[in-house]
Design an enzyme around this catalytic site. Structure first.
Site, PDB file in Angstrom:
ATOM      1  N   HIS A   1       2.446 -28.628 -72.232  1.00 27.92           N
ATOM      2  CA  HIS A   1       2.828 -29.154 -70.906  1.00 27.92           C
ATOM      3  C   HIS A   1       2.852 -27.953 -69.844  1.00 27.92           C
ATOM      4  CE1 HIS A   1       6.413 -28.982 -73.593  1.00 27.92           C
ATOM      5  NE2 HIS A   1       7.103 -28.901 -72.316  1.00 27.92           N
TER       6      HIS A   1
ATOM      7  N   HIS B   1       3.438 -24.322 -71.435  1.00 35.70           N
ATOM      8  CA  HIS B   1       3.958 -23.881 -72.848  1.00 35.70           C
ATOM      9  C   HIS B   1       3.614 -25.198 -73.623  1.00 35.70           C
ATOM     10  CE1 HIS B   1       7.213 -25.411 -71.085  1.00 35.70           C
ATOM     11  NE2 HIS B   1       7.561 -25.971 -72.129  1.00 35.70           N
TER      12      HIS B   1
ATOM     13  N   HIS C   1       4.827 -39.929 -78.891  1.00 32.25           N
ATOM     14  CA  HIS C   1       5.709 -39.105 -78.463  1.00 32.25           C
ATOM     15  C   HIS C   1       6.512 -39.200 -77.241  1.00 32.25           C
ATOM     16  CE1 HIS C   1       7.276 -34.815 -78.582  1.00 32.25           C
ATOM     17  NE2 HIS C   1       7.256 -34.673 -77.297  1.00 32.25           N
TER      18      HIS C   1
ATOM     19  N   ASP D   1      11.790 -24.301 -64.477  1.00 32.21           N
ATOM     20  CA  ASP D   1      12.102 -23.605 -65.417  1.00 32.21           C
ATOM     21  C   ASP D   1      12.706 -24.190 -66.416  1.00 32.21           C
ATOM     22  OD1 ASP D   1      10.945 -21.253 -63.685  1.00 32.21           O
ATOM     23  OD2 ASP D   1      12.647 -20.098 -64.266  1.00 32.21           O
TER      24      ASP D   1
HETATM   25 FE   LIG Z   1       8.702 -27.718 -72.586  1.00 32.11          FE
END
Ligand SMILES: [Fe+2]
Length: 388
Positions: A300, A336, A263, A306
């Site tokens: 992560h 998240h 990834h 934000d």
């Molecule tokens: Fe993200």
């Protein structure tokens, strides 16, 4: 724009006599940024570009904040933003901080009645739906689905739509928006490893030169006020210009994704940068090719930014219940990651058709009243594996 562009007719030397066919002078304007140290353009006008007739008044367009401090993830239903005929009326600020406004717009008509200039901010328009022509005092750009239109502050513009169903995702930035520095060499040329090159960046190609006097209304945005300013000459009266400061277009479909055996982190998707936020393009691509790779992203903690994702098209592999036109906000301070089941779902997949635009801001975002009107207030619980 980090490379030189020339359009129309210009004199051999800067700041010298440049005569019209009737013997009178064209009027020169240096349009600079960062004082005289940034990118600039020298343009030549039929008339002095300084002839203000009236300033009729101004309208306050300060975003109305509903949530000032926030630790909750949100989802916004972008397509619930109500279409409106007028371009500026249709712009709805969903998220805001001192550096940036995240705006949704669904204008149904072309901008006919006035010209528009944002004196404070660069505007990055992402065209989700719609087709037409961006008309500016430095030339025109055709646009279509998937185009980014970068309009530096101070450029006077109009928009012509060929379509009625138009959806724009707009990033209004107090900080100048550039292509990432790490993609460019010492001379400003885009490097071989960059996911796009100069050939992909479309410059204005068509100059409208109007030699007209009268009353020309320009709505000028400054300090969250929209001023009605009347000029005595047509704002599109340039016969030629050269320099580095001009609007340009880039299609997200021309972004060449960088992939790997495992990834790859979000910076490989980076398309634009400022010192206050970055913009990334998530495009259809082959997935990671290590035999045991997990294509879904890992959890992560973007502790310093934000994260705003605007979902454009395709399937959104890491999310459940996400559709085109949705916006997710994952605020700094909490981790998240993929939704329940998304990791398992991704294993063995070889490609994705997802198309999304991400804006990561370095200062927290506030949610406006217009944002809360289209918000899904339960999204922050959507990671729970046990819903009961
Ligand atoms: Fe993200």
């Amino acid at each position: 724009m980090p490379f030189y562009h020339k359009l129309g007719k210009i004199p051999h030397k800067r700041h010298t006599i440049f005569k019209k066919p009737d013997g009178s002078l064209y009027r020169e304007q240096l349009f600079g940024t960062i004082g005289f140290d940034g990118m600039s353009t020298n343009s030549y006008h039929e008339h002095h570009p300084t002839q203000v007739k009236e300033i009729l008044g101004h309208k306050d367009v300060t975003p109305k904040i509903a949530v000032n401090t926030n630790l909750k993830s949100y989802k916004f239903h972008g397509f619930k933003t109500i279409p409106q005929p007028d371009y500026l009326d249709s712009r709805s600020t969903v998220l805001h901080n001192d550096d940036v406004n995240i705006i949704l717009a669904a204008p149904t008509q072309s901008l006919h009645d006035y010209f528009y200039k944002n004196a404070d901010a660069d505007e990055l328009l992402f065209v989700h739906k719609g087709k037409g022509k961006l008309r500016t005092h430095l030339g025109n750009l055709d646009f279509d689905y998937g185009d980014y239109l970068l309009i530096p502050r101070g450029i006077i513009y109009k928009i012509d739509f060929e379509t009625e169903d138009n959806r724009l995702f707009i990033v209004e930035s107090r900080r100048p928006i550039y292509t990432p520095k790490r993609y460019r060499n010492h001379f400003g040329q885009l490097l071989e490893h960059a996911p796009f090159c100069e050939r992909d960046l479309r410059q204005p190609y068509e100059l409208e030169t109007n030699d007209e006097k009268g009353d020309f209304l320009i709505k000028v945005k400054k300090e969250n006020q929209l001023f009605d300013m009347v000029y005595a000459t047509h704002p599109f009266d340039v016969v030629g210009y050269d320099g580095y400061n001009y609007p340009y277009a880039f299609s997200i479909h021309d972004f060449e994704p960088i992939t790997g055996r495992i990834h790859q982190p979000p910076p490989v998707h980076q398309t634009f940068e400022t010192d206050a936020f970055v913009v990334c393009s998530f495009c259809p691509r082959l997935f990671d090719y290590h035999p045991e790779s997990i294509p879904a992203p890992y959890n992560h903690s973007n502790i310093d930014s934000d994260e705003v994702l605007y979902y454009v098209d395709g399937d959104f592999m890491s999310r459940n219940d996400i559709e085109a036109g949705h916006i997710s906000l994952h605020p700094a301070g909490i981790p998240h990651g993929p939704h329940p089941g998304a990791v398992e779902r991704s294993i063995g997949q070889t490609k994705t058709e997802e198309l999304a635009v991400m804006v990561d801001t370095f200062k927290p975002l506030k949610i406006t009243e217009e944002g809360m009107a289209i918000a899904d207030d339960s999204y922050h619980k959507s990671w729970l594996e046990d819903k009961h």
